[in-house]
Design a protein around this motif. Structure first.
Motif, PDB file in Angstrom:
ATOM      1  N   THR A   1       0.804  -1.322   0.399  1.00  0.00           N
ATOM      2  CA  THR A   1       0.015   0.312   0.153  1.00  0.00           C
ATOM      3  C   THR A   1       0.715   1.261   0.008  1.00  0.00           C
TER       4      THR A   1
ATOM      5  N   ALA B   1       1.315  -1.550   9.118  1.00  0.00           N
ATOM      6  CA  ALA B   1       0.044  -1.980   8.575  1.00  0.00           C
ATOM      7  C   ALA B   1      -0.780  -3.122  10.205  1.00  0.00           C
TER       8      ALA B   1
ATOM      9  N   GLU C   1     -10.946   0.836   0.929  1.00  0.00           N
ATOM     10  CA  GLU C   1     -10.260   0.087  -0.145  1.00  0.00           C
ATOM     11  C   GLU C   1     -10.806  -1.220  -0.380  1.00  0.00           C
TER      12      GLU C   1
ATOM     13  N   ILE D   1      -8.163  -1.961  -4.014  1.00  0.00           N
ATOM     14  CA  ILE D   1      -7.473  -2.752  -3.172  1.00  0.00           C
ATOM     15  C   ILE D   1      -7.142  -4.082  -4.077  1.00  0.00           C
TER      16      ILE D   1
ATOM     17  N   ARG E   1      -2.322  -1.224  -7.207  1.00  0.00           N
ATOM     18  CA  ARG E   1      -2.513  -0.526  -5.508  1.00  0.00           C
ATOM     19  C   ARG E   1      -3.692   0.183  -5.066  1.00  0.00           C
ATOM     20  N   GLY E   2      -4.680   0.719  -5.771  1.00  0.00           N
ATOM     21  CA  GLY E   2      -6.001   1.115  -5.135  1.00  0.00           C
ATOM     22  C   GLY E   2      -6.318   1.635  -5.912  1.00  0.00           C
TER      23      GLY E   2
ATOM     24  N   ASP F   1      -3.713   4.557  -6.741  1.00  0.00           N
ATOM     25  CA  ASP F   1      -2.343   4.363  -7.675  1.00  0.00           C
ATOM     26  C   ASP F   1      -3.558   4.772  -9.059  1.00  0.00           C
TER      27      ASP F   1
ATOM     28  N   PRO G   1       0.142   7.780  -2.307  1.00  0.00           N
ATOM     29  CA  PRO G   1      -0.394   6.868  -0.974  1.00  0.00           C
ATOM     30  C   PRO G   1      -0.405   7.830   0.549  1.00  0.00           C
TER      31      PRO G   1
ATOM     32  N   LEU H   1      -5.431   3.825   5.491  1.00  0.00           N
ATOM     33  CA  LEU H   1      -5.790   2.935   4.265  1.00  0.00           C
ATOM     34  C   LEU H   1      -6.619   2.044   4.945  1.00  0.00           C
TER      35      LEU H   1
ATOM     36  N   GLY I   1      -8.983  -1.946   3.808  1.00  0.00           N
ATOM     37  CA  GLY I   1      -8.933  -3.200   2.917  1.00  0.00           C
ATOM     38  C   GLY I   1      -8.977  -4.486   3.130  1.00  0.00           C
TER      39      GLY I   1
ATOM     40  N   ALA J   1      -3.801   0.579   6.903  1.00  0.00           N
ATOM     41  CA  ALA J   1      -2.645   0.580   6.823  1.00  0.00           C
ATOM     42  C   ALA J   1      -1.952   2.240   7.275  1.00  0.00           C
TER      43      ALA J   1
ATOM     44  N   HIS K   1       8.335   2.036  -3.222  1.00  0.00           N
ATOM     45  CA  HIS K   1       6.975   1.940  -3.934  1.00  0.00           C
ATOM     46  C   HIS K   1       6.777   2.635  -5.075  1.00  0.00           C
TER      47      HIS K   1
END
Length: 674
Positions: free
Chosen positions: A303, A308, A421, A425, A433-434, A437, A443, A449, A451, A465, A517
């Motif tokens: 993410t 996370a 997400e 996601i 990556r959702g 992305d 992010p 975040l 998911g 996360a 990332h």
């Protein structure tokens, strides 16, 4: 598991005569249905190797069409094994030798499980799920059907309500035993409310055939339905003992990782040998096994966040984490169409709640100005914190959050942002990556975040996360860490293997510090006993699935619009709602789809999950579907739409296409060039 029962299903009796199914091997070579079973493990492996060699020399470009009347080419016949015979081969033989639990070299026998994942090598049927920078997000405009459709829908509900009350009035006097569960007995109040159960008794029960359809086996590209019948108007359901294989466009299997064989399944099998199947003792006093720690680190990497936290249930992730973020004196601003788990978590947190119109930035900004200027009710003190909660992809509407618009307001009004997400996601974005992305934003501009793993990853559970400070706080104060059971190692392995397959695995000689990332995962970040096949470890298969999913979503969405249907949602959404409106059409649509020569299983949704007059069918698109599968769905919708009078979309006259035009121009409709 047999694909067909000796007794025909009730729906099969009404179908026209069908040619042999492609699910059975018809050639006499190798492992054909007409051939005797190999007498030893060695002969089995030899025959399988020969079949694989023939398949590789021909290089088929796609899975054969699903239609039960489809012809099968000789090249496909060599590699399509009858599942019943395959199960027998993999469990026993005449010599009593122990045969392998799965065919060797799973990357080469993909067509033996074509019912789980349809393979297509045509690059025309791929596109990228990405928002074009600098272009505004199209606003979702709900189309209204003609007035006679709305009028007939309201009249239908009115008739059902009136007749239902009359039947209740008469029934309570002539047959009181049927209403004992709604009346006081022996001094006890009824547990069920007469008013609350009215909708269930008088409407839902009439349509129970299209709800809670029992299935067995893998919910992949196809699914096995257990046929049932009801002798008492759906009050009880009885199994007929027969089964029906149907095209599955009703599961959240977005990337097709719901597979019983393959690299991810091999990893899960290995994890069971190492950790067992139970989660007891896996988490002690807020700690976790090495697999849990690796899983949480991988989720943070995937993410793009610092840290996370993994939970064992998606619904519980929201309902137990939100109360740890906000409390009395805080304000939660929620989209009016947010999921029930968000509503429940906010309610038990004690925070004040305000809602804004769905995905409407003007409504959100107006509400922000009001609540910031007025402060808390009665005291007018400033809020302790303001948390705006939105979803990345709304499951009932298929709409995407206007993330760039929300982030602009975040910079201006300084609130915290929570993005759910669950459906986005792994399903959208060029790298899966959702929504961050998909829109090309950092992010870490989002505070939290959330998911789930139940959709794109083929597993279960959820995650949160965010920054390390927030996650450390949630580990201590969130109820899921202290009171909920931890995720089982086998499920967590499926998450790790599927997520690594999307990301790709970096070579061992690449240091973790050099990977940024949204890059691949470092080899050292995965358990050493997880050995993914090369096509998964390289990320090639994951990228291909993402691009296939993006094409299938746009193709089905655009195709239904061109045929004249009213649909909701964004073209990039794997959820494609088709509006039915009238409740009587829900059961008919479900039946007619399931009774086709190629049975199709769909999900219909009605009140209270949707507004009263917007009953709909939700198509859940997967990367496991081939272009021909989407063609099958479009043809079915075209025919049934004419019968049920469903084509009330804004595309009229020369702009409306027939189904053959739609299928012929699939590459155009499925592209991301609009």
């Amino acid at each position: 598991m047999p694909l067909a029962s000796p007794l025909p299903s009730p729906m099969a009796l009404n179908r026209p005569q069908q040619s042999p199914s492609i699910f059975k091997k018809r050639s006499a070579s190798g492992l054909g249905s007409g051939s005797p079973l190999p007498s030893s493990a060695a002969s089995y492996l030899s025959a399988l190797s020969q079949a694989d060699a023939r398949a590789r020399s021909v290089s088929p470009t796609s899975t054969p069409a699903l239609s039960l009347s489809s012809s099968v080419t000789s090249s496909s016949e060599d590699t399509i094994l009858h599942e019943e015979e395959e199960d027998a081969l993999m469990n026993s033989n005449a010599d009593g030798l122990l045969l392998p639990t799965r065919p060797p070299n799973s990357a080469q026998v993909f067509s033996t499980v074509h019912t789980e994942f349809g393979h297509c090598a045509n690059d025309k049927y791929r596109t990228t799920s990405q928002h074009k920078l600098g272009t505004p997000l199209p606003t979702h405009v709900e189309q209204d059907p003609p007035y006679y459709i709305l009028l007939s829908t309201y009249v239908s509900y009115l008739i059902l309500i009136c007749l239902g009350h009359v039947r209740d009035f008469v029934g309570k006097r002539l047959s009181p035993s049927s209403y004992q569960h709604l009346m006081p007995q022996h001094g006890y109040a009824p547990l069920n409310s007469d008013f609350d159960s009215f909708y269930t008794r008088r409407l839902k029960t009439r349509m129970d055939e299209c709800f809670s359809q029992p299935v067995t086996g893998v919910a992949g590209r196809t699914i096995m339905l257990l046929d049932r019948t009801s002798p008492d108007y759906n009050h009880t359901q009885l199994f007929t003992g027969t089964r029906t294989r149907a095209l599955n466009i009703s599961s959240y299997n977005y990337l097709g990782f719901a597979q019983a064989r393959g690299g991810c399944a091999d990893a899960v099998e290995e994890s069971i040998k190492r950790y067992g199947i139970s989660s007891l003792g896996a988490r002690l006093e807020g700690g976790g096994t090495d697999l849990h720690n690796m899983g949480e680190a991988l989720v943070a990497n995937f993410t793009g966040m610092e840290d996370a936290l993994i939970c064992s249930m998606g619904f519980a992730t929201n309902s137990t984490i939100i109360p740890a973020l906000v409390s009395k004196g805080c304000l939660v601003i929620s989209d009016e169409l947010n999921h029930a788990s968000i509503r429940f978590g906010t309610r038990i947190s004690g925070a004040s709640v305000r809602m804004f119109k769905h995905n409407n930035m003007k409504s959100l900004e107006s509400l922000l100005k009001e609540v910031i200027s007025q402060g808390q009710p009665k005291t007018h003190r400033p809020w302790k914190k303001i948390l705006v909660v939105v979803e990345g992809l709304y499951s009932m509407e298929g709409t995407l959050v206007n993330l760039p618009g929300v982030l602009e307001l975040k910079k201006k009004y300084k609130f915290y942002l929570f993005v759910d997400e669950a459906h986005s996601i792994g399903a959208i974005g060029p790298r899966g990556r959702g929504v961050a992305d998909y829109f090309g934003v950092n992010p870490r501009s989002i505070d939290i975040l959330m998911g789930t793993f139940t959709k794109s990853f083929g597993a279960a559970g959820g995650y949160i996360a965010g920054s390390k400070t927030i996650i450390d706080h949630l580990r201590v104060n969130g109820h899921s860490g202290a009171y909920a059971e931890s995720m089982t190692p086998s499920v967590l392995t499926q998450v790790v293997a599927s997520m690594a397959s999307i990301m790709g695995v970096a070579p061992p000689d690449v240091p973790s510090k050099e990977i940024v990332h949204p890059g691949p995962v470092a080899s050292a970040s995965l358990p050493q006993w997880i050995n993914l096949p090369l096509n998964l470890a390289s990320g090639e298969e994951g990228t291909s699935r993402l691009r296939r999913l993006a094409f299938n979503c746009r193709y089905l969405h655009s195709g239904l619009i061109k045929l004249g249907f009213i649909t909701y949602g964004h073209p990039a959404s794997p959820i494609v709602p088709l509006l039915l409106f009238n409740p009587g059409k829900m059961n008919m649509f479900h039946k007619m789809m399931k009774q086709r020569q190629t049975p199709i299983v769909v999900v219909v949704v009605a009140y209270p999950a949707t507004p009263l007059v917007t009953s709909r069918v939700r198509f859940c698109v997967s990367a496991a579907h081939t272009k021909e599968d989407i063609d099958t769905v479009l043809r079915a919708c075209d025919e049934i739409g004419d019968v049920l009078d469903l084509k009330h979309g804004s595309v009229r006259g020369k702009d409306r296409w027939n189904v053959e035009q739609v299928i012929a121009r699939a590459a155009e409709l499925g592209s991301n060039d609009d």
